[in-house]
Design a protein around this motif. Structure first.
Motif, PDB file in Angstrom:
ATOM      1  N   LEU A  58      -2.398-131.433 -54.765  1.00  9.98           N
ATOM      2  CA  LEU A  58      -1.208-131.499 -55.616  1.00  9.98           C
ATOM      3  C   LEU A  58      -0.015-130.944 -54.852  1.00  9.98           C
ATOM      4  O   LEU A  58      -0.039-129.822 -54.362  1.00  9.98           O
ATOM      5  CB  LEU A  58      -1.435-130.685 -56.897  1.00  9.98           C
ATOM      6  N   GLY A  59       1.048-131.755 -54.752  1.00  5.04           N
ATOM      7  CA  GLY A  59       2.251-131.316 -54.064  1.00  5.04           C
ATOM      8  C   GLY A  59       2.169-131.533 -52.564  1.00  5.04           C
ATOM      9  O   GLY A  59       1.162-131.986 -52.019  1.00  5.04           O
ATOM     10  N   ASN A  60       3.244-131.194 -51.870  1.00  2.00           N
ATOM     11  CA  ASN A  60       3.320-131.399 -50.427  1.00  2.00           C
ATOM     12  C   ASN A  60       2.353-130.491 -49.675  1.00  2.00           C
ATOM     13  O   ASN A  60       2.118-129.350 -50.097  1.00  2.00           O
ATOM     14  CB  ASN A  60       4.728-131.096 -49.917  1.00  2.00           C
ATOM     15  N   PRO A  61       1.795-130.952 -48.554  1.00  2.00           N
ATOM     16  CA  PRO A  61       1.069-130.039 -47.678  1.00  2.00           C
ATOM     17  C   PRO A  61       1.968-128.869 -47.278  1.00  2.00           C
ATOM     18  O   PRO A  61       3.185-129.029 -47.133  1.00  2.00           O
ATOM     19  CB  PRO A  61       0.722-130.919 -46.469  1.00  2.00           C
ATOM     20  N   VAL A  62       1.389-127.706 -47.096  1.00  2.00           N
ATOM     21  CA  VAL A  62       2.158-126.504 -46.758  1.00  2.00           C
ATOM     22  C   VAL A  62       2.237-126.384 -45.239  1.00  2.00           C
ATOM     23  O   VAL A  62       1.245-126.051 -44.576  1.00  2.00           O
ATOM     24  CB  VAL A  62       1.497-125.242 -47.352  1.00  2.00           C
ATOM     25  N   CYS A  63       3.394-126.686 -44.685  1.00  2.11           N
ATOM     26  CA  CYS A  63       3.571-126.604 -43.231  1.00  2.11           C
ATOM     27  C   CYS A  63       5.030-126.859 -42.899  1.00  2.11           C
ATOM     28  O   CYS A  63       5.814-127.299 -43.754  1.00  2.11           O
ATOM     29  CB  CYS A  63       2.692-127.628 -42.506  1.00  2.11           C
ATOM     30  N   LEU A  64       5.402-126.607 -41.652  1.00  2.21           N
ATOM     31  CA  LEU A  64       6.709-127.005 -41.156  1.00  2.21           C
ATOM     32  C   LEU A  64       6.724-128.513 -40.947  1.00  2.21           C
ATOM     33  O   LEU A  64       5.675-129.138 -40.711  1.00  2.21           O
ATOM     34  CB  LEU A  64       7.010-126.296 -39.842  1.00  2.21           C
ATOM     35  N   ALA A  65       7.902-129.109 -40.980  1.00  6.82           N
ATOM     36  CA  ALA A  65       8.015-130.567 -40.837  1.00  6.82           C
ATOM     37  C   ALA A  65       7.392-131.054 -39.539  1.00  6.82           C
ATOM     38  O   ALA A  65       6.729-132.097 -39.502  1.00  6.82           O
ATOM     39  CB  ALA A  65       9.482-130.980 -40.923  1.00  6.82           C
ATOM     40  N   GLU A  66       7.583-130.285 -38.462  1.00  4.86           N
ATOM     41  CA  GLU A  66       7.058-130.738 -37.167  1.00  4.86           C
ATOM     42  C   GLU A  66       5.538-130.659 -37.067  1.00  4.86           C
ATOM     43  O   GLU A  66       4.931-131.245 -36.169  1.00  4.86           O
ATOM     44  CB  GLU A  66       7.680-129.928 -36.017  1.00  4.86           C
TER      45      GLU A  66
END
Length: 360
Positions: A58-66
């Protein structure tokens, strides 16, 4: 001594606090059925729940865009080795497009209402009813309080809120657990609770909000109101909370997702999955009133509606996808599961209905 699961949860929570930009990430963290996938070199984390052999996040993966590409690819490889098929639920458009490029399918899932506090006020015709309700509650002597249990606990207030929650569930006769949170006083993850009382001091509503973007944003988590209480009390609480948080430096309030809202099935690009979800939006109101929830959020005339998407493995059939939605929306209530399950399966197994829609 902390268990391995608790250590994983604490590790995941710290990543959300450091890297989280999505309102749903802390909400997703609280799902008791969560499992955790940590990316290479701790580049990020994905929370997922198993329903059969389908892994739902649920929701975006937790990480920096790169780090998104390597985190998602590592997660998909992990799932493939275990013969899980991935479903990413309620991700933002940029995330959906990135995962689409790996070979996944995408369908619109709903819209998230955002109040941009630097420009938001109660003027304008669209907010007329909201403006009147907020003013009316103020004239009647209602007040809104801010409570942060992470700073100092108030057992009596928590008891009152617990009683209100209990009466709300008894009135609704169900409890949703996958994408609807709980009170979490013992481990609030930065939550703030806003309660409204009438002039006699009786509790009318409670709304909890979760922080994101290092407390520049706040997302509505749970809302409970006294059955039969004053009309407009919930709207009064949310607007009061927005003004209080703005004074403390907040830039936006997320009204959270209106699932299945804003799906345009008249477009030639609309796929069968989107037609299914639009049909559920129009037809289902037992337990989780999709259309009613959207109409409630629409009262606030949000500064913007952000689309959210369902991204899923191409090997997942429409029937399996429908079962997954039914499983998580009715997870703790057999009657609710049967209601959703019957609707989704009858829809997906009735070719004539689909053929008729294709002709529209």
């Amino acid at each position: 001594m902390a268990t391995v699961r608790q250590k994983d949860r604490d590790r995941a929570e710290q990543m959300v606090r450091n890297l989280g930009m999505d309102p749903l990430q802390l909400l997703s963290l609280d799902n008791p059925d969560n499992q955790y996938f940590f990316g290479p070199d701790d580049c990020g984390v994905i929370f997922y729940t198993l329903t059969g052999k389908r892994a739902l996040s649920l929701g975006n993966p937790v990480c920096l865009a790169e780090d998104l590409d390597r985190l998602v690819r590592a997660y998909i490889d992990f799932c493939n080795r275990r013969k899980y098929r991935c479903v990413f639920n309620s991700v933002e458009e940029s995330i959906a497009e990135a995962i689409r490029s790996i070979g996944f399918l995408v369908a619109k899932y709903g819209e998230e209402g955002i109040l941009i506090l630097s420009e938001y006020d109660l003027s304008g015709g669209k907010k007329g009813a909201l403006r009147r309700n907020v003013a009316k509650l103020g004239k009647w002597g209602c007040t809104c309080e801010d409570y942060s249990p992470g700073q100092q606990r108030n057992p009596e207030l928590e008891r009152e809120i617990g009683e209100l929650q209990k009466s709300w569930h008894e009135d609704k006769k169900l409890n949703l657990t996958y994408s609807v949170g709980d009170l979490h006083f013992d481990h609030p993850c930065g939550r703030r609770y806003f309660v409204t009382r009438d002039k006699e001091g009786d509790l009318l509503t409670v709304v909890s909000l979760l922080p994101y973007r290092q407390e520049k944003g706040w997302c509505i988590d749970v809302m409970y109101r006294k059955p039969g209480g004053l009309t407009g009390a919930m709207e009064y609480t949310i607007i009061s909370a927005a003004w209080i948080l703005k004074e403390k430096g907040a830039e936006e309030i997320s009204l959270n997702i209106a699932p299945l809202a804003g799906i345009d099935t008249s477009s030639s690009d609309a796929n069968r999955e989107e037609k299914l979800m639009h049909a559920a939006f129009d037809s289902l109101d037992y337990g989780y009133d999709f259309k009613g929830l959207y109409c409630f959020k629409e009262k606030f005339a949000p500064s913007e509606w952000k689309p959210r998407f369902l991204v899923y493995d191409h090997r997942i059939s429409l029937v399996q996808l429908s079962r997954s939605i039914a499983d998580v929306k009715g997870a703790s209530n057999p009657k609710l599961w049967m209601k959703y399950g019957k609707f989704f399966l009858s829809y997906t197994l009735t070719p004539r209905r689909y053929q008729n829609e294709q002709k529209v």
